[in-house]
Scaffold this motif. Structure first.
Motif, PDB file in Angstrom:
ATOM      1  N   UNK A   1     156.747 -40.611 -18.364  1.00 20.05           N
ATOM      2  CA  UNK A   1     157.661 -41.579 -19.032  1.00 20.05           C
ATOM      3  C   UNK A   1     156.727 -42.893 -19.099  1.00 20.05           C
ATOM      4  N   UNK A   2     156.284 -43.225 -20.428  1.00 20.86           N
ATOM      5  CA  UNK A   2     155.364 -44.321 -20.520  1.00 20.86           C
ATOM      6  C   UNK A   2     155.702 -45.774 -19.891  1.00 20.86           C
ATOM      7  N   UNK A   3     156.994 -45.634 -19.667  1.00 19.72           N
ATOM      8  CA  UNK A   3     157.512 -47.056 -19.067  1.00 19.72           C
ATOM      9  C   UNK A   3     157.318 -47.056 -17.519  1.00 19.72           C
ATOM     10  N   UNK A   4     157.068 -46.002 -17.004  1.00 17.61           N
ATOM     11  CA  UNK A   4     156.808 -45.920 -15.419  1.00 17.61           C
ATOM     12  C   UNK A   4     155.756 -46.907 -15.021  1.00 17.61           C
ATOM     13  N   UNK A   5     156.179 -47.270 -14.057  1.00 17.60           N
ATOM     14  CA  UNK A   5     155.088 -48.321 -13.088  1.00 17.60           C
ATOM     15  C   UNK A   5     153.589 -47.886 -13.215  1.00 17.60           C
ATOM     16  N   UNK A   6     153.467 -46.661 -12.746  1.00 14.35           N
ATOM     17  CA  UNK A   6     152.159 -45.964 -12.718  1.00 14.35           C
ATOM     18  C   UNK A   6     151.749 -45.029 -14.000  1.00 14.35           C
ATOM     19  N   UNK A   7     152.461 -45.289 -14.852  1.00 16.46           N
ATOM     20  CA  UNK A   7     152.373 -44.286 -16.286  1.00 16.46           C
ATOM     21  C   UNK A   7     150.741 -44.468 -16.805  1.00 16.46           C
ATOM     22  N   UNK A   8     150.273 -45.726 -16.621  1.00 11.69           N
ATOM     23  CA  UNK A   8     148.771 -45.932 -17.253  1.00 11.69           C
ATOM     24  C   UNK A   8     147.798 -45.055 -16.296  1.00 11.69           C
ATOM     25  N   UNK A   9     148.070 -45.325 -15.114  1.00  8.84           N
ATOM     26  CA  UNK A   9     147.160 -44.926 -14.171  1.00  8.84           C
ATOM     27  C   UNK A   9     147.153 -43.066 -14.024  1.00  8.84           C
ATOM     28  N   UNK A  10     148.560 -42.840 -14.264  1.00  8.93           N
ATOM     29  CA  UNK A  10     148.481 -41.185 -14.246  1.00  8.93           C
ATOM     30  C   UNK A  10     147.808 -40.605 -15.408  1.00  8.93           C
ATOM     31  N   UNK A  11     148.175 -41.421 -16.627  1.00  9.87           N
ATOM     32  CA  UNK A  11     147.416 -40.915 -17.922  1.00  9.87           C
ATOM     33  C   UNK A  11     145.890 -40.758 -17.751  1.00  9.87           C
ATOM     34  N   UNK A  12     145.462 -41.913 -17.197  1.00  2.52           N
ATOM     35  CA  UNK A  12     143.889 -41.912 -17.238  1.00  2.52           C
ATOM     36  C   UNK A  12     143.253 -40.765 -16.161  1.00  2.52           C
ATOM     37  N   UNK A  13     144.058 -40.918 -15.161  1.00  2.93           N
ATOM     38  CA  UNK A  13     143.883 -39.718 -14.061  1.00  2.93           C
ATOM     39  C   UNK A  13     143.752 -38.385 -14.740  1.00  2.93           C
ATOM     40  N   UNK A  14     144.839 -38.017 -15.584  1.00  5.55           N
ATOM     41  CA  UNK A  14     144.787 -36.592 -15.945  1.00  5.55           C
ATOM     42  C   UNK A  14     143.657 -36.601 -17.123  1.00  5.55           C
TER      43      UNK A  14
END
Length: 455
Positions: free
Chosen positions: A264-277
């Motif tokens: 869910x790209x609106x989630x608070x940690x979405x950007x961090x999770x995407x970069x980690x992936x």
């Protein structure tokens, strides 16, 4: 999806009936197929003013295997062979008097243009003119090209490329795009180039080979088409969508040999999770892990402004605009973008023209355009680009559920008299993602068949 009216109008009986009744007959557009030639016939190049790019244009076409005819034959003085493209080098305009040469060249040449032909005008930015008459002449090209696009028949298009002094090296990629079948639904559009470090060679069949591309909203519709075209052009695609779309997302990723990320790209940690992936899967030991990011995810929650509640407003802003801002900023801050990175954001015709009952959606999509333009200088400093596409009426499962009258009006009020396909948006995004498009930055390209709505 089939266009019933276009198919009928191009049938034997339908052609006769539409001609007798004076009804429009939308053409079957020439779209790109891997391995197809840049143009299905010869091209002619003319000049207006002290054109400085004719030799460069000739080289680009001949390198692509296109036969370039002499302007002296533009009136059909040879064997009358139909032209696949008419190109005008209008750089060097000094004032309105020079525009007469544009008319003298274009009028007879366009008469010889075949179906799904291309008219391309190359000029210089009005903002960089050194006199008022020169600025007027340069701006006149915009009205000229848009009007030609409305006059052309049989699926032909007209577009404009502004080439400032020093940006000549950026010319090849937009010329190839606007002449090819990739731009089938792009009409009446101006693009301004900038000086950039453009690779000397590019594999035109797989220009994205070796690239890692993130596509949000990839589970269906336009997002799925973007993922498919990116993969076709050689990229490894990380397809992103919400967990509720997990099954569809997995199918898209499996079909193209990519990977799926439920997020869910609106989630608070979405950007961090995407970069980690991305770092776990695609880092070569450093921070840099992605070449292309396509911000496609978007939602609508339509209602007249006076009846719209805060939930509808905020949800659209969160998905369509704020998530793009947050994820892009995180990529910049983390140094996750590789050299020559491309970020492409999906705006909308509604963000340019507005739309009744879509104040939230139109505001969010206009905000995307503002974001792209504001970020372009910083991206240029990093050797990267950020651009936007603004789709018009695109035929999808969602538009298929519209009332017949609304759907037909929406799909016909453009110069090509038909709705676009998801692949038309995808082809434009894939072009903006190519290494050769380094000189296209901060631009908004409408994929709308030159809709009668908006600028």
């Amino acid at each position: 999806m089939s266009d019933w009216y276009r198919d009928f109008a191009n049938s034997g009986f339908g052609t006769t009936l539409t001609k007798q009744l004076g009804l429009p007959r939308p053409a079957v557009l020439r779209r790109y197929e891997p391995g197809s030639p840049l143009l299905p016939g010869p091209a002619v190049i003319g000049t207006a003013g002290k054109g400085r790019l004719r030799e460069a244009l000739t080289t680009i076409l001949r390198d692509a295997g296109v036969t370039v005819q002499s302007p002296a034959t533009a009136d059909g003085g040879t064997d009358g062979e139909k032209l696949a493209a008419v190109i005008l080098d209008a750089t060097g305009l000094a004032g309105p008097a020079d525009l007469a040469a544009a008319h003298d060249f274009l009028a007879p040449a366009i008469k010889r243009l075949r179906g799904s032909g291309r008219v391309l005008v190359v000029g210089e930015p009005p903002a960089e003119a050194t006199s008022v008459p020169q600025a007027a002449a340069r701006q006149a090209l915009d009205g000229l090209v848009r009007s030609i696009g409305k006059e052309l028949l049989d699926g032909s298009t007209a577009n404009l490329v502004h080439v400032p002094e020093g940006a000549e090296g950026s010319l090849a990629s937009p010329v190839r795009f606007f002449l090819s079948g990739r731009s089938a639904y792009v009409d009446g559009q101006p693009v301004t180039l900038s000086a950039a470090d453009v690779p000397s060679t590019q594999d035109d069949d797989r220009p994205l080979a070796g690239k890692v591309a993130v596509v949000t909203g990839a589970a269906r519709g336009i997002g799925a088409a973007i993922a498919e075209v990116m993969a076709r052009d050689g990229a490894h695609v990380v397809a992103v969508d919400i967990p509720a779309a997990g099954d569809s997302l997995a199918k898209v990723a499996n079909d193209i040999g990519g990977t799926a990320l439920q997020l869910d790209i609106t989630a608070a940690h979405a950007a961090r999770r995407l970069i980690e992936h991305l770092r776990e899967r695609h880092s070569a030991g450093g921070n840099r892990c992605v070449d292309i990011v396509v911000h496609n995810a978007g939602i609508t929650r339509d209602k007249l402004l006076v009846n719209m509640d805060a939930t509808r407003w905020n949800s659209v802003m969160a998905v369509n605009l704020q998530a793009q801002l947050d994820i892009t900023q995180a990529l910049l801050d983390s140094d996750a973008l590789r050299p020559g990175a491309r970020v492409v954001c999906v705006s909308s015709q509604s963000g340019i023209a507005g739309n009744r009952g879509q104040t939230n959606y139109a505001a969010s999509k206009a905000g995307v355009i503002g974001m792209v333009r504001a970020w372009a200088p910083e991206f240029a400093e990093r050797g990267a680009t950020i651009n936007a596409v603004a789709p018009g009426f695109i035929v999808t499962e969602m538009t298929a559920r519209m009332p017949l009258g609304t759907r037909e009006i929406g799909s016909r009020i453009n110069s090509l008299q038909q709705g676009g396909l998801p692949v038309d948006v995808a082809e434009t995004i894939a072009w903006l993602s190519q290494p050769g498009s380094a000189g296209v930055n901060g631009q908004v390209v409408r994929v709308c068949g030159q809709s009668m709505l908006g600028a």
